[in-house]
Structures are given as structure tokens and as C-alpha cells.
Enzyme design. Sequence first.
Site, short mmCIF file in Angstrom:
data_model
loop_
_atom_site.label_atom_id
_atom_site.label_comp_id
_atom_site.label_asym_id
_atom_site.label_seq_id
_atom_site.Cartn_x
_atom_site.Cartn_y
_atom_site.Cartn_z
N GLY A 98 36.81 27.79 104.28
CA GLY A 98 36.54 26.40 104.63
C GLY A 98 36.63 25.41 103.47
O GLY A 98 36.05 24.33 103.54
N HIS A 128 49.70 24.69 105.66
CA HIS A 128 50.27 26.01 105.34
C HIS A 128 50.53 26.09 103.84
O HIS A 128 51.06 25.15 103.24
CB HIS A 128 51.57 26.21 106.13
N MET A 152 43.18 31.39 111.72
CA MET A 152 44.10 32.53 111.71
C MET A 152 44.41 33.03 113.13
O MET A 152 44.41 34.23 113.39
CB MET A 152 43.51 33.67 110.88
N ASN A 180 39.22 23.68 102.64
CA ASN A 180 39.90 22.49 103.17
C ASN A 180 38.98 21.69 104.08
O ASN A 180 39.01 20.46 104.08
CB ASN A 180 41.19 22.87 103.90
N ASN A 222 48.50 21.31 111.09
CA ASN A 222 48.15 22.55 110.39
C ASN A 222 48.50 22.41 108.91
O ASN A 222 49.43 21.70 108.56
CB ASN A 222 48.95 23.71 111.00
C1 GRF Z 1 44.69 27.55 103.10
O1 GRF Z 1 45.32 28.00 101.94
C2 GRF Z 1 45.68 27.13 104.15
O2 GRF Z 1 46.90 26.71 103.63
C3 GRF Z 1 45.89 28.40 104.96
O3 GRF Z 1 44.64 29.03 104.95
C4 GRF Z 1 43.93 28.68 103.77
C5 GRF Z 1 42.55 28.29 104.18
O4 GRF Z 1 41.68 28.14 103.09
N1 GRF Z 1 46.38 28.07 106.27
P1 GRF Z 1 40.24 27.51 103.26
O5 GRF Z 1 39.52 28.30 104.36
O6 GRF Z 1 40.41 26.07 103.65
O7 GRF Z 1 39.56 27.68 101.94
#
Ligand code: GRF
Length: 187
Positions: free
Chosen positions: A14, A107, A88, A16, A105
Site C-alpha cells: 500500500g 504498472h 493482484m 501507492n 492502474n
Molecule cells: C507497485 O509497484 C505497482 O506498480 C504494482 O504493484 C506495486 C504495489 O506496491 N502494480 P504498493 O502496494 O503500492 O507498495
Amino acid sequence: MVKKNACVFISGNGSNLKSLINHSREYNFPINIKLIICNKPHAKGILYAKKYSIPYIIVDTKKNNSENNILRKIKIYKISLICLAGYMKVLSKKFIKNFGKKIINIHPSLLPKFKGLNTFKRVIKKKEIKTGCTIHYVNEKLDSGNKILQKYFFVETNDNEKTLKHKTQKIEHKAFPEAIINIFRNT
Ligand code: GRF
């Protein structure tokens, strides 16, 4: 400014989500995060929902009606943007159609390169000169919708999977909020 209601989907750390929450607390940022959806009961990211008192739901995606349950909640919270931040699980075509609004999304690669999992390992193996992250609209094909924004950095000779992940996440935390600002700039 009238902010849009957003929902963030997570499965893991989490980081992000944390960045989006921090930005959403700024007066001029176009969204408020009203709901968090998580499909892993022990995901670290849930701590941010608790810390900032944002309603969250843990969903069991093995159950057939899980997407319908999500849709029902999303209607209640009048969500007009879904942000997938390390979620995921691929959303069904039916879910995307029934929601009918923007889903984006993040990525960890410069799409269309390295769709799917294990991006950092593949970036190293392919001896890429640069890598980064992409924020894109979600359609029914994995990591394939229209791009909103990309940010990149140059891969150094001593980089490994761990350092690439660290560097990528650092730019992700800037890129995701920036992409959201771009989306709503003209609305
Ligand atoms: C990120 O690197 C994103 O690009 C990918 O999953 C990761 C999630 O990281 N889809 P976080 O849970 O936000 O730390």
C-alpha cells in the site's frame, strides 16, 4: 473545487495508497478516497485505511459474487474513479462494463514492455537502458489500456531487482497522483 469520490484497490504494502491518501488531503487534488478494497486479509496496506479512518472492505475473490459485492459498495459510496494500486487480481470484463466509469492502474514498467509479473527480473535480464512506471486505463486485457502517463529512469550497471523496485516505487509515488491530476484537468 468539487472533488470526485475515488476507491483504491490494493493487495499488498500500500505504498501507492499512502501516497494517494497524502495527496488527496490537499485542497486542490481532484479526488477524495472514500473507500479501499483489499483482497488479502493481512495486507500491510490496510493499516493506512485504519490510520486515516477510511472505510475498507476485505473481499474474498474466490467467492463467485465478490465482484457484485464490490460493485454494490461502490454504488453506495458514489465512486467515480477506481485506482488499482498493486491489486493482484484481474477485473472481469463484466465488472468493468457494469462500473462504467474510469478505472486506472499503475504498472512497474514502461508499457507495452514487460506486462504481467516479475517486471524487475525481466528488465535486468533484457539489459534495458531505462525503465519506469506507467499509469493506464484498465480494459479487459492485462496491462493494455490507453496510457495516461509514464515516468522513467536510467538503469545503472550495478542495479538489481531490489534497487530497481526501490527506484521504480519512488517515481510511482509521484506519477500516480500526477496522472490523476491529468485525468481531471479538463473536467
Ligand atoms: C507497485 O509497484 C505497482 O506498480 C504494482 O504493484 C506495486 C504495489 O506496491 N502494480 P504498493 O502496494 O503500492 O507498495
